[in-house]
Design a protein around this motif. Structure first.
Motif, PDB file in Angstrom:
ATOM      1  N   THR A 291       0.851  -1.208  -0.089  1.00  0.00           N
ATOM      2  CA  THR A 291      -0.132  -0.052  -0.115  1.00  0.00           C
ATOM      3  C   THR A 291       1.015   1.212   0.156  1.00  0.00           C
ATOM      4  OG1 THR A 291      -1.754  -1.245   1.277  1.00  0.00           O
ATOM      5  CG2 THR A 291      -1.684   1.195   1.158  1.00  0.00           C
ATOM      6  N   GLY A 292       0.722   2.146  -0.806  1.00  0.00           N
ATOM      7  CA  GLY A 292       1.146   3.577  -0.860  1.00  0.00           C
ATOM      8  C   GLY A 292       2.339   3.579  -1.770  1.00  0.00           C
ATOM      9  N   ALA A 328      16.817  -5.050 -12.030  1.00  0.00           N
ATOM     10  CA  ALA A 328      16.581  -4.322 -10.844  1.00  0.00           C
ATOM     11  C   ALA A 328      15.506  -4.887 -10.244  1.00  0.00           C
ATOM     12  CB  ALA A 328      16.363  -3.043 -11.312  1.00  0.00           C
ATOM     13  N   CYS A 329      15.617  -4.459  -8.955  1.00  0.00           N
ATOM     14  CA  CYS A 329      14.370  -4.850  -7.888  1.00  0.00           C
ATOM     15  C   CYS A 329      14.035  -3.366  -7.274  1.00  0.00           C
ATOM     16  CB  CYS A 329      14.860  -5.824  -7.120  1.00  0.00           C
ATOM     17  SG  CYS A 329      15.187  -7.412  -7.778  1.00  0.00           S
ATOM     18  N   ARG A 330      13.122  -2.698  -7.389  1.00  0.00           N
ATOM     19  CA  ARG A 330      12.857  -1.658  -6.851  1.00  0.00           C
ATOM     20  C   ARG A 330      11.234  -1.103  -6.238  1.00  0.00           C
ATOM     21  NH1 ARG A 330      14.283   0.780 -12.483  1.00  0.00           N
ATOM     22  NH2 ARG A 330      12.675  -1.117 -12.594  1.00  0.00           N
ATOM     23  N   VAL A 331      11.034  -0.282  -5.377  1.00  0.00           N
ATOM     24  CA  VAL A 331       9.771   0.220  -5.149  1.00  0.00           C
ATOM     25  C   VAL A 331       9.687   1.635  -5.470  1.00  0.00           C
ATOM     26  CG1 VAL A 331       9.307  -1.580  -3.625  1.00  0.00           C
ATOM     27  CG2 VAL A 331      10.141   0.448  -2.694  1.00  0.00           C
ATOM     28  N   ARG A 332       8.601   2.211  -5.714  1.00  0.00           N
ATOM     29  CA  ARG A 332       8.629   3.778  -5.976  1.00  0.00           C
ATOM     30  C   ARG A 332       7.341   4.176  -5.455  1.00  0.00           C
ATOM     31  NH1 ARG A 332       7.324   4.872 -12.206  1.00  0.00           N
ATOM     32  NH2 ARG A 332       5.035   4.453 -11.322  1.00  0.00           N
ATOM     33  N   GLN A 333       7.657   5.407  -5.007  1.00  0.00           N
ATOM     34  CA  GLN A 333       6.450   6.377  -4.653  1.00  0.00           C
ATOM     35  C   GLN A 333       6.589   7.800  -4.455  1.00  0.00           C
ATOM     36  OE1 GLN A 333       4.966   7.071  -0.015  1.00  0.00           O
ATOM     37  NE2 GLN A 333       5.427   5.090  -0.312  1.00  0.00           N
ATOM     38  N   ALA A 367       9.103  15.189  -9.318  1.00  0.00           N
ATOM     39  CA  ALA A 367       8.156  14.476  -9.969  1.00  0.00           C
ATOM     40  C   ALA A 367       7.687  15.000 -11.384  1.00  0.00           C
ATOM     41  CB  ALA A 367       7.089  14.279  -8.956  1.00  0.00           C
ATOM     42  N   ASN A 368       7.813  16.302 -11.427  1.00  0.00           N
ATOM     43  CA  ASN A 368       7.409  16.852 -12.694  1.00  0.00           C
ATOM     44  C   ASN A 368       8.414  16.844 -13.928  1.00  0.00           C
ATOM     45  OD1 ASN A 368       5.802  18.723 -14.443  1.00  0.00           O
ATOM     46  ND2 ASN A 368       7.154  20.256 -13.942  1.00  0.00           N
ATOM     47  N   VAL A 403      10.461   8.856  -5.217  1.00  0.00           N
ATOM     48  CA  VAL A 403      11.379   8.172  -4.487  1.00  0.00           C
ATOM     49  C   VAL A 403      11.434   6.755  -4.816  1.00  0.00           C
ATOM     50  CG1 VAL A 403      11.610   7.266  -1.966  1.00  0.00           C
ATOM     51  CG2 VAL A 403      11.084   9.596  -2.167  1.00  0.00           C
ATOM     52  N   LEU A 404      12.504   6.215  -5.218  1.00  0.00           N
ATOM     53  CA  LEU A 404      12.990   5.092  -5.477  1.00  0.00           C
ATOM     54  C   LEU A 404      13.991   4.337  -4.562  1.00  0.00           C
ATOM     55  CD1 LEU A 404      13.350   6.673  -8.919  1.00  0.00           C
ATOM     56  CD2 LEU A 404      12.241   4.372  -9.118  1.00  0.00           C
ATOM     57  N   LEU A 405      13.666   3.213  -4.186  1.00  0.00           N
ATOM     58  CA  LEU A 405      14.187   2.414  -3.182  1.00  0.00           C
ATOM     59  C   LEU A 405      14.789   1.183  -4.106  1.00  0.00           C
ATOM     60  CD1 LEU A 405      12.557   2.761   0.070  1.00  0.00           C
ATOM     61  CD2 LEU A 405      14.119   4.593  -0.687  1.00  0.00           C
TER      62      LEU A 405
END
Length: 714
Positions: A291-292, A328-333, A367-368, A403-405
């Motif tokens: 979530t998120g 790659a293995c990532r999550v983004r928000q 983000a833009n 944000v990318l981790l």
């Protein structure tokens, strides 16, 4: 003589055959026997990151919806000018930034492969020396405009305050001379820190170790007819200048950060509305989908909820490429932020047999515009327990950031990430100079507070001294508070605007391009160095000015007041710094690394954290400035660019990542032979690897024998 005769006969045969033979290169003519072996075997090259890294200092691609990775960057090739200044007694020159992820310029990680094809494919386009350009002329002499390799150099980083480094430098000079080379470019930041060692006047030179050691190296050079070319650090990797005043770093503005008074001290109050949603990965909308977080690589395969291994709470996210073909293995928000505020992004990481060491990253983008706001150089051990990593960024004009981790470029192993946080921070690395004004005012009624009257003068006592000596920076220290002198009651809110320094990768900090004191310091350094060298009977024929990979600047009030673009400021700075050198040594030839002046390299818009476009920076270079061109991947663009502008050039060939030295050399040589006024070539290493130096010298003699070469004074 036998070889020269053989070459002459082969050349005459080629001329007689005319168009009967196609695509004959120098290596074809000389392929009648193997190149002589190097004195030492080459060591295993470092693992190379994916991608060529060309001009990657701008935006980094966001992860794609199908889980494919953005292009990854490899390490820096040429401008790693971040030799540590150190102190008078330490024996190292510090770390270079080779292998950064997010590099601006190209790496030679694949040079051994691409050079095989490059060496032959463009032979029809050769423009010098007969029909095929690379052919020798019938009289056995090369076309002078292409083969006059007057400068055959080697690059040396050294800390001459250390006797062991002196011995290493002397040994390299002797080796270079024995191999037929005739110059050494010396990179030692201490040459610009003479005042620090008490060399403020000539009377204090005699008997001091550094003075004696520099003199000993000069004696070795003279004994072997080796020219010494000092490198001068300028705006980029500016530790030698910043050591004189740590506030001269390029500054980035923070506007109206909130502080609150309690017990006579105003402390920063983070914006409570800024944070990562579900940073602990505790909540899932569906299995293995968090979530998120609006994007994940292959949920359930590459990014997995793991309840067994976690830093806190009930679970973490496991990054694992097993069973997938994603690199790659990532999550983004996407997270809302306030413009022109200062933030820290952090996360906890645990690894198991992960590689390579630079696989993990924390990336923040506008983000833009998708302009990247962070540039890190995390080095992670293959197997580690939970460790917190962090990066700082200024939001600039952004109202939201991506944000990318995760893990990039990892062919093996796995990792776990947990407890990610995004927090606004206070005045870490606050700068105090004319171009970085600080203001404090009441949030309630906009009353301006006066420094020294309403509050104590503000400074970050940890600014620029991270390694125990000035000019070195970090962000792992306490932020300064505001000590009030007036009777502001508890709970009073203040709005504080200020400027702070930016650290790129591990420890790179650059100078402001426009602050006058930068030029005053440089002028003092050059004059002191001229006197210092003069006391040793040495007048340099030329200097290399280290402008490579300038990654911050153009944002402070002084830079904005110039009304110039970033490119115009760089051009102006070179004119001023070059003029300073000529004021002390009018006959000295100026050489500069190419990349900040080449549109194909770094002289363009959207480059790292430079505010504005660097286009036009090349206008600051007069035609008598010699270009030191290190871009192997861009050589077919950058060499002609500067040749068309009338510059002489010296090729800087970085052998650090090379596995096939002959093919790598030939790919450079093919381009040299079709470029007017390439006057030299330099063996370059940023990892102090000289195992291929003998091979380099042998290859050079194969295509440009010593009796065809010029002398150092030419």
């Amino acid at each position: 003589m036998q070889r020269a005769a053989t070459i002459l006969i082969l050349s005459l045969v080629l001329v007689l055959l005319g168009g009967c033979l196609e695509e004959i290169t120098v290596s074809d003519v000389l392929s009648d026997g193997p190149w002589p072996e190097s004195d030492t075997q080459p060591s295993e090259p470092p693992a190379a990151a994916e991608g060529d890294g060309d001009n990657a200092g701008g935006t980094a691609d966001a992860p794609k919806a199908d889980g494919s990775a953005p292009a990854a960057s490899s390490g820096d090739e040429g401008g790693g000018n971040d030799d540590s200044a150190g102190d008078d007694t330490t024996g190292t020159t510090g770390e270079d930034s080779g292998g950064d992820s997010g590099s601006d310029s190209d790496s030679d990680s694949d040079s051994d492969s691409d050079s095989d094809s490059d060496s032959d494919s463009d032979s029809d386009d050769n423009t010098g020396g007969g029909e095929d350009g690379n052919d020798l002329t019938p009289d056995g002499a090369p076309p002078p405009e292409y083969y006059d390799i007057a400068h055959r150099w080697v690059f040396l980083r050294a800390n001459l305050a250390d006797d062991n480094d002196l011995a290493r430098a002397q040994g390299l000079v002797e080796q270079a001379a024995a191999l037929g080379l005739n110059g050494v470019v010396l990179s030692d930041p201490k040459l610009q820190l003479l005042e620090v060692f008490g060399f403020g006047d000539l009377s204090r030179y005699a008997g001091r170790k550094y003075h004696e050691n520099v003199g000993a190296l000069l004696d070795t050079c003279r004994a072997h007819d080796i020219e010494l070319i000092p490198q001068l650090f300028t705006l980029a990797f500016a530790e030698p200048i910043l050591a004189h005043d740590v506030n001269l770093a390029a500054g980035y503005e923070v506007r109206d950060a909130q502080f609150e008074v309690q017990d006579g001290v105003a402390r920063h109050v983070p914006d409570p509305d800024v944070d990562i949603v579900n940073g602990g990965f505790e909540e899932e909308s569906v299995e293995d989908t968090f979530t998120g977080w609006d994007f994940q690589d292959y949920p359930g395969q590459a990014t997995v909820a793991d309840q067994t291994v976690k830093h806190s709470g009930k679970q973490s996210v496991r990054m694992d490429r097993t069973g997938t073909d994603t690199p790659a293995c990532r999550v983004r928000q996407t997270v809302p932020v306030k413009p022109h505020r200062y933030y820290r992004l952090s996360a906890w990481l645990k690894t198991e047999e992960l590689g390579p060491s630079n696989s993990f990253d924390l990336i923040v983008q506008d983000a833009n515009s998708r302009h990247e706001l962070t540039y890190n150089a995390f080095q992670v051990e293959p197997t580690t327990e939970w460790t917190q990593y962090e990066t700082l960024f200024n939001s600039g004009d952004a109202e939201a950031v991506v944000v990318l981790l995760g893990i990039w470029r990892s062919p093996a192993g796995r990792a776990w990430i947990d407890d990610a946080e995004l927090t606004e921070i206070g005045m870490i690395n606050v700068l105090r100079r004319p171009g970085c004004p600080l203001s404090v005012r009441s949030a309630a009624d906009d009353t301006a507070y006066v420094e020294g009257v309403d509050f104590m003068p503000i400074q970050d006592r940890y600014l620029g001294v991270s390694k125990g000596y000035p000019g070195t920076y970090d962000h792992h220290h306490a932020e300064p508070n505001i000590m009030m002198l007036n009777d502001a009651p508890d709970g009073t809110r203040l709005l504080v605007s200020y400027y702070h320094a930016r650290i790129i990768h591990e420890d790179q900090v650059d100078c402001c391009m426009s602050e006058q004191k930068v030029y005053d310091v440089f002028q003092s350094q050059v004059q002191n160095l001229t006197d210092f060298f003069g006391s040793l009977g040495f007048v340099p024929q030329r200097y290399l000015l280290a402008y490579s990979e300038l990654r911050t600047g153009g944002s402070c009030a002084t830079c904005k007041a110039t009304g110039k673009t970033a490119g115009e400021m760089v051009a102006d700075s070179f004119r001023r710094l070059g003029g300073t050198v000529h004021a002390s040594n009018p006959e000295a030839e100026l050489i500069v690394w190419h990349d900040m002046f080449a549109p194909e390299s770094n002289a363009h818009d959207d480059y790292y954290l430079i505010d504005g476009s660097l286009e036009g920076s090349w206008e600051g270079l007069d035609q008598d400035v010699v270009i030191c061109n290190w871009s192997h991947k861009q050589r077919q663009d950058t060499l002609p660019f500067f040749a068309d502008r009338g510059h002489r050039q010296i090729v800087s060939a970085n052998f650090d990542p090379v596995t096939d030295a002959p093919a790598f050399f030939e790919s450079w040589w093919d381009e040299i032979t079709r470029t007017p006024d390439v006057r030299g070539i330099m063996f370059t290493t940023w990892d102090d690897r000289y195992d291929e130096l003998a091979t380099f010298a042998t290859l050079l003699q194969e295509v440009a024998p010593p009796d065809w070469m010029g002398t150092p004074g030419e």
